[in-house]
Design an enzyme around this catalytic site. Structure first.
Site: not given
Length: 173
Positions: A30, A133
C-alpha cells in the site's frame, strides 16, 4: 502514492530511495511509491538516466534468495494486468525507459509470475496507466513546472496513502 522531486534534491539519494519504494515487495504494498513527479525541467534527463542505470542492475528472483532485490507478483492474472497497463502507457505515447515485460526468469523460476522493474517517462495524468493503481514493480514519471502544479496533480489523484518530497528546501518541505 507519489514522490515530488524538487530541482535542489540530490539525484543519487532520490534514485536510491525511490528504487526501494517503487520496487520493494515487487511494488505490491500500500505504501509503494508508484509515481515520481519531477518539478522543473532541470533534473529530468539526469534523473531518468540515473534511474535507468540503477533499475537495469536490479536482480529479480525468488524472495528467499537475499541476493535478489525483489520477487514475483502475486498471480498470473495480476501480472497480465500490470503488463497491459505498461502496454497502454506505451500506446498512449509514454516512453518505456526500462521494460519489465522483457524480463526472462531463469529455469529454476519457471513457475513464478516475474516482471522486471519498469520505469515509464513522459506519463500524463489522463493515461490509463496513471489513473489505475498498478500495484507492481512500475514507476511512472510525470513532470510538473512548479511545486504547486505537483501538489495539484497529487491532490487530484484518487489513490494516495502517502506522499513524499525530496528537497533541500525547508520552505518547500
Amino acid at each position: 502514492n507519489h514522490a515530488v522531486v524538487m530541482p535542489d534534491s540530490d539525484i543519487d539519494s532520490v534514485v536510491n530511495q525511490l528504487i526501494g519504494a517503487a520496487f520493494g515487495s515487487s511494488g505490491q504494498r500500500c505504501m509503494a511509491i508508484s509515481v515520481a513527479v519531477l518539478v522543473g525541467d532541470v533534473l529530468a534527463d539526469k534523473f531518468i538516466e540515473k534511474i535507468r542505470l540503477v533499475s537495469n542492475g536490479l536482480r529479480v528472483g525468488a524472495f528467499n534468495n537475499t541476493d535478489n532485490d525483489f520477487g514475483p507478483v502475486v498471480t498470473r492474472e495480476h501480472k497480465k494486468k500490470i503488463e497491459a497497463l505498461i502496454t497502454s502507457a506505451e500506446d498512449d505515447g509514454a516512453e518505456i525507459v526500462v521494460d519489465g515485460r522483457l524480463f526472462k526468469p531463469s529455469d529454476d523460476l519457471h513457475g513464478g509470475f516475474f516482471l522486471g522493474p519498469t520505469v515509464i517517462d513522459k506519463t500524463e495524468i489522463w493515461m490509463e496507466s496513471y489513473k489505475e493503481e498498478i500495484f507492481g514493480p512500475v514507476l511512472l514519471v510525470i513532470e510538473a513546472d512548479t511545486l504547486e502544479e505537483a501538489i495539484q496533480i497529487i491532490n487530484e489523484n484518487p489513490y494516495g496513502n502517502g506522499t513524499s518530497i525530496f528537497t533541500a528546501s525547508g520552505a518547500a518541505a
